[in-house]
Design a protein around this motif. Structure first.
Motif, PDB file in Angstrom:
ATOM      1  N   PRO A 291       0.856  -1.277   0.030  1.00 40.38           N
ATOM      2  CA  PRO A 291      -0.114  -0.068   0.071  1.00 40.38           C
ATOM      3  C   PRO A 291       0.940   1.510   0.007  1.00 40.38           C
ATOM      4  O   PRO A 291       0.363   2.403  -0.506  1.00 40.38           O
ATOM      5  CB  PRO A 291      -0.833  -0.148   1.269  1.00 40.38           C
ATOM      6  CG  PRO A 291      -0.764  -1.731   1.332  1.00 40.38           C
ATOM      7  CD  PRO A 291       0.491  -2.302   0.954  1.00 40.38           C
ATOM      8  N   ALA A 292       2.019   1.299   0.538  1.00 40.70           N
ATOM      9  CA  ALA A 292       2.832   2.450   0.740  1.00 40.70           C
ATOM     10  C   ALA A 292       3.749   2.838  -0.496  1.00 40.70           C
ATOM     11  O   ALA A 292       4.171   3.869  -0.545  1.00 40.70           O
ATOM     12  CB  ALA A 292       3.740   2.317   1.918  1.00 40.70           C
ATOM     13  N   ASP A 293       3.646   1.744  -1.382  1.00 44.49           N
ATOM     14  CA  ASP A 293       4.315   2.196  -2.748  1.00 44.49           C
ATOM     15  C   ASP A 293       3.551   2.621  -3.600  1.00 44.49           C
ATOM     16  O   ASP A 293       2.974   2.280  -4.688  1.00 44.49           O
ATOM     17  CB  ASP A 293       4.794   0.774  -3.270  1.00 44.49           C
ATOM     18  CG  ASP A 293       5.731   0.746  -4.384  1.00 44.49           C
ATOM     19  OD1 ASP A 293       6.165   2.133  -4.741  1.00 44.49           O
ATOM     20  OD2 ASP A 293       5.699  -0.261  -5.153  1.00 44.49           O
ATOM     21  N   LEU A 294       3.165   3.931  -3.251  1.00 40.20           N
ATOM     22  CA  LEU A 294       2.189   4.741  -4.179  1.00 40.20           C
ATOM     23  C   LEU A 294       2.541   4.667  -5.628  1.00 40.20           C
ATOM     24  O   LEU A 294       1.698   5.040  -6.344  1.00 40.20           O
ATOM     25  CB  LEU A 294       2.119   6.134  -3.428  1.00 40.20           C
ATOM     26  CG  LEU A 294       1.396   5.986  -2.115  1.00 40.20           C
ATOM     27  CD1 LEU A 294       1.263   7.517  -1.483  1.00 40.20           C
ATOM     28  CD2 LEU A 294      -0.158   5.498  -2.296  1.00 40.20           C
ATOM     29  N   ASP A 295       3.986   5.049  -5.972  1.00 40.34           N
ATOM     30  CA  ASP A 295       4.110   5.025  -7.452  1.00 40.34           C
ATOM     31  C   ASP A 295       4.345   3.749  -7.969  1.00 40.34           C
ATOM     32  O   ASP A 295       4.608   3.743  -9.155  1.00 40.34           O
ATOM     33  CB  ASP A 295       5.483   6.135  -7.524  1.00 40.34           C
ATOM     34  CG  ASP A 295       6.644   5.113  -6.772  1.00 40.34           C
ATOM     35  OD1 ASP A 295       6.721   4.494  -6.181  1.00 40.34           O
ATOM     36  OD2 ASP A 295       7.641   6.267  -6.739  1.00 40.34           O
ATOM     37  N   ALA A 296       4.043   2.816  -7.251  1.00 42.03           N
ATOM     38  CA  ALA A 296       4.308   1.592  -7.764  1.00 42.03           C
ATOM     39  C   ALA A 296       5.639   1.114  -8.737  1.00 42.03           C
ATOM     40  O   ALA A 296       5.502   0.316  -9.650  1.00 42.03           O
ATOM     41  CB  ALA A 296       2.902   1.268  -8.775  1.00 42.03           C
ATOM     42  N   ASP A 297       6.652   1.605  -7.927  1.00 45.27           N
ATOM     43  CA  ASP A 297       7.897   0.991  -8.708  1.00 45.27           C
ATOM     44  C   ASP A 297       8.778  -0.176  -8.144  1.00 45.27           C
ATOM     45  O   ASP A 297       9.904  -0.225  -8.370  1.00 45.27           O
ATOM     46  CB  ASP A 297       8.758   2.488  -8.649  1.00 45.27           C
ATOM     47  CG  ASP A 297       9.335   3.013  -7.510  1.00 45.27           C
ATOM     48  OD1 ASP A 297       8.866   2.263  -6.395  1.00 45.27           O
ATOM     49  OD2 ASP A 297      10.199   3.585  -7.408  1.00 45.27           O
ATOM     50  N   GLY A 298       8.121  -0.711  -6.970  1.00 43.63           N
ATOM     51  CA  GLY A 298       8.592  -1.547  -6.314  1.00 43.63           C
ATOM     52  C   GLY A 298       9.615  -1.393  -5.227  1.00 43.63           C
ATOM     53  O   GLY A 298      10.122  -2.088  -4.539  1.00 43.63           O
ATOM     54  N   ALA A 299       9.732  -0.098  -4.938  1.00 43.82           N
ATOM     55  CA  ALA A 299      10.613   0.317  -3.908  1.00 43.82           C
ATOM     56  C   ALA A 299       9.914   1.318  -2.998  1.00 43.82           C
ATOM     57  O   ALA A 299       8.992   2.115  -3.385  1.00 43.82           O
ATOM     58  CB  ALA A 299      11.822   0.710  -4.288  1.00 43.82           C
TER      59      ALA A 299
END
Length: 344
Positions: A291-299
């Motif tokens: 959930p906290a990976d808001l930019d969905a880049d895996g980090a």
């Protein structure tokens, strides 16, 4: 039940083999052929007692399972009766109330503009053609209808050749059923677009989760093709949640199939034991999504913090991390907790 298209051994005529699962194993129970033995696509769409199989370049058979026997009950052709090939049946989707057929080469409005045709399923068992859908940007030749999916009262249509920030970046159009007609509500793009990504080549939806295949996407590990996972936010809009791609460099990733927390992704040329035998990767999205990976880049990075602040300032429901329907200081604390928990 599973239906698998193939050629009959010996005769070579096209057939569909039926398998059933008894809780322990799959067993073959029979096969059926199409009327006039017309070649069928090896991949069909199955829902309950109805199956859709594309044949040739511009036709779709609707098969119904009645009294233990599969019968072709409808032979669907492009309602526009095109002179040339329209690839009617390139995308096929079905719900209890609807059948939607894509035609990516439909060129009445523009070369390779594409279209999708919606049929209402009647209580009598008949089908009523009700609506033709085309992309808002049809003049760009987006190959609208490459794949279609129905989830509840929403319809998803891929347009992988659509130009946006980059040529052939690709988009997915979302429609909602209102008063018996499909209305456009959202255009989905992904967060890391590039030239020739062809985002929207294939789709799969399950509940509040949507998997979108980008055939030409070049991943950080230099594989080709990836799956973008989207989830529905509290406002009903679809937001990117993750990007899935092959762990081994060099081969082409395929489209994905969603079922609950499971995502299965095929690759025809995956190397197994050094040989290109193909493989299917299975992912547990319950573990993958963060959930906290808001930019969905895996980090988890400072960019996720900046995105959270922007969402909060804009009053976006995606920033409601404590799920109480309001944006308060407690959402900051909930986001910090999720960030500290990591994405292992």
């Amino acid at each position: 039940r599973a239906l698998i298209g193939a050629s009959r051994l010996g005769s070579g005529e096209p057939a569909v083999y039926e398998f059933v699962y008894d809780g322990e194993q799959w067993s073959e129970v029979g096969f059926f052929i199409s009327p006039d033995a017309r070649p069928l696509s090896t991949a069909g769409v199955l829902r309950g007692h109805t199956a859709l199989f594309k044949y040739n370049y511009d036709g779709v058979f609707v098969f119904e399972h009645v009294d233990g026997v599969w019968r072709a009950t409808h032979d669907l052709r492009n309602p526009d009766k095109p002179v040339g090939r329209s690839d009617f049946g390139s995308g096929r989707a079905m719900s209890d109330g609807w059948i939607v057929i894509g035609a990516i080469s439909e060129d009445i409005l523009a070369p390779n503009g594409g279209a999708a045709y919606a049929y209402r399923r009647l209580p009598s068992g008949g089908l009523e053609y009700t609506q033709k859908l085309v992309a808002p940007d049809v003049l760009d030749g987006p190959r609208f209808g490459s794949d279609v999916e129905i989830g509840g009262d929403e319809l998803f249509i891929g347009a992988p050749q659509s130009d946006r920030d980059f040529p052939s970046q690709g988009v997915v159009h979302v429609y909602r059923l209102r008063d018996g007609a499909w209305e456009h509500t959202q255009e989905i793009t992904h967060a890391q677009p590039d030239r020739s990504d062809q985002f929207g080549t294939a789709l799969s939806v399950y509940g509040d989760r949507l998997a979108i295949y980008a055939y030409g996407d070049i991943t950080p590990d230099r594989t080709r093709g990836s799956i973008y996972i989207f989830e529905r936010d509290p406002d009903g809009r679809w937001e990117q949640a993750a990007n899935v791609y092959a762990a081994d460099p060099g081969y082409q990733y395929g489209g994905g199939m969603l079922w609950g927390d499971t995502l299965a992704v095929g690759s025809l040329d995956a190397l197994v034991g050094g040989e290109p035998t193909g493989a299917v990767d299975v992912f547990d999205l319950g573990c993958l999504l963060c959930p906290a990976d808001l930019d969905a880049d895996g980090a988890l990075t400072i960019f996720d913090f900046l995105l959270f602040f922007n969402l909060f300032d804009d009053g976006d429901a995606q920033a409601d991390f404590d799920g109480d329907g309001e944006l308060t200081i407690f959402d900051f604390l909930a986001f910090q907790t999720a960030f500290d928990a990591g994405c292992d």
